[in-house]
Design an enzyme around this catalytic site. Structure first.
Site, short mmCIF file in Angstrom:
data_model
loop_
_atom_site.label_atom_id
_atom_site.label_comp_id
_atom_site.label_asym_id
_atom_site.label_seq_id
_atom_site.Cartn_x
_atom_site.Cartn_y
_atom_site.Cartn_z
N SER A 1 3.52 -2.34 10.30
CA SER A 1 4.97 -2.46 10.52
C SER A 1 5.52 -3.84 10.18
CB SER A 1 5.33 -2.07 11.97
OG SER A 1 4.95 -0.73 12.21
N ASN B 1 0.88 -1.18 0.00
CA ASN B 1 0.00 0.00 0.00
C ASN B 1 0.91 1.22 0.00
OD1 ASN B 1 -1.74 2.08 0.49
ND2 ASN B 1 -2.36 1.40 2.54
N GLU C 1 -5.37 -4.85 10.40
CA GLU C 1 -4.33 -3.84 10.60
C GLU C 1 -4.58 -3.11 11.92
OE1 GLU C 1 -2.38 -2.66 6.62
OE2 GLU C 1 -4.03 -1.28 7.01
N LYS D 1 0.19 4.22 -0.16
CA LYS D 1 -0.42 5.42 0.45
C LYS D 1 -0.17 6.61 -0.49
CE LYS D 1 -0.11 3.16 4.85
NZ LYS D 1 -0.09 3.24 6.30
N GLU E 1 -6.77 4.80 7.94
CA GLU E 1 -6.53 6.23 7.67
C GLU E 1 -7.75 6.86 7.03
OE1 GLU E 1 -2.84 5.59 5.59
OE2 GLU E 1 -1.92 4.98 7.48
N GLY F 1 2.72 2.17 10.85
CA GLY F 1 3.72 3.23 10.72
C GLY F 1 4.42 3.56 12.03
N HIS G 1 -9.43 1.37 4.90
CA HIS G 1 -8.16 1.53 5.61
C HIS G 1 -8.39 2.46 6.80
CE1 HIS G 1 -4.06 2.57 6.60
NE2 HIS G 1 -3.69 1.50 5.92
P1 13P Z 1 3.17 0.22 7.70
O1 13P Z 1 3.64 -1.05 7.09
O2 13P Z 1 3.93 1.44 7.25
O3 13P Z 1 3.04 0.11 9.19
O4 13P Z 1 1.66 0.47 7.16
C1 13P Z 1 0.76 -0.56 7.20
C2 13P Z 1 -0.44 -0.15 6.44
O5 13P Z 1 -1.16 0.76 6.82
C3 13P Z 1 -0.73 -0.87 5.18
O6 13P Z 1 -2.00 -0.57 4.71
#
Ligand code: 13P
Length: 248
Positions: free
Chosen positions: A211, A9, A166, A11, A96, A172, A94
């Protein structure tokens, strides 16, 4: 036996020049990989992915979709548009998007349905916050998030989705769930799928995200109900993404 699936992803990251290098490096390093893989990129780069990845084993997809079809919805992108770029996957729900764009689980369910209607696969994300985990509400929170989607889809459609667990506190942050913590939630999600469609529950991939890195991927992916990863930061570096793919 479910094949492992590793999805990047990106982002809101990328540039035409950087993407070209990253995609070429991933494609070049895939030779002996057993896992399936895909990248979910910002929509403006879908055409670049289609051009660069057609004929490779790497699939591509988007990170969000509108609940609407064509029409007066400024800034939105509908599922039919994404399907024109041969997307295989679309991430929906997601954390976010849930947190920054106030997406409800009902809206996420509508998005999943819109994606399926165009023949693509929704990657349905669920996950609890740190407060929810500490309050012992993890199963209840992810259960309600997944149930909203399963309620709207017909029984047969359950077989056509991918689920991604997740935990919000692991995204992150460099803090991943331990393999045992993640496995416990994955098993719970699988049981929930089973209650709707027992046969589908055996084949639906449940990915872990938060992560995931080359260093921790092997232990996570060794768990019986962890069928792959949804990778953020580590998907932006070819060596790291390939490291995870080769651990699967
Ligand atoms: P990270 O791998 O940067 O923690 O992000 C995970 C994520 O949100 C994948 O959609």
């Amino acid at each position: 036996m479910r094949a492992k699936l590793i999805v990047g992803n990106w982002k809101m990251n990328g540039s035409r020049a950087g993407n070209a290098r990253l995609l070429a490096d991933i494609a070049a390093g895939l030779d002996s990989a057993r896992a399936q893989c895909a990248v979910c990129v910002p929509s403006p780069y879908l055409q670049q992915c289609e051009e660069a990845l057609s004929g490779t084993p790497i699939a591509w997809g988007a990170q969000d979709v509108s609940v609407h079809g064509f029409g007066a919805f400024t800034g939105e992108v509908c599922a039919k548009m994404l399907s024109e770029f041969a997307c295989r996957y679309v991430i929906v729900g997601h954390s976010e998007r849930r947190a920054y764009h106030m997406e409800s689980s009902e809206m996420v369910a509508q998005k999943a349905k819109a994606v399926l209607a165009e023949g693509m696969t929704p990657i349905v994300c669920v996950g609890e916050t740190l407060e929810e985990r500490e309050a012992g509400q993890t199963a209840q929170v992810v259960g309600a998030q997944l149930d909203a989607v399963l309620e709207l889809l017909g029984t047969a459609d359950v077989a056509k989705i991918v689920v991604a667990y997740e935990p919000v506190w692991a995204i992150g942050t460099g803090k991943n769930a331990t393999p045992e913590m993640a496995q416990a939630v994955h098993a719970h999600l699988r049981a929930q799928l089973k209650a709707r469609n027992a046969e589908a529950a055996e084949s639906v991939p449940i990915l872990y995200g938060g992560s995931m890195k080359p260093e921790n991927a092997k232990a996570l992916l060794a768990q019986p109900d962890i069928d792959g990863g949804l990778i953020g930061g580590a998907a932006l570096k070819a060596q790291d993404f390939l490291g995870i793919i080769h651990s699967a």
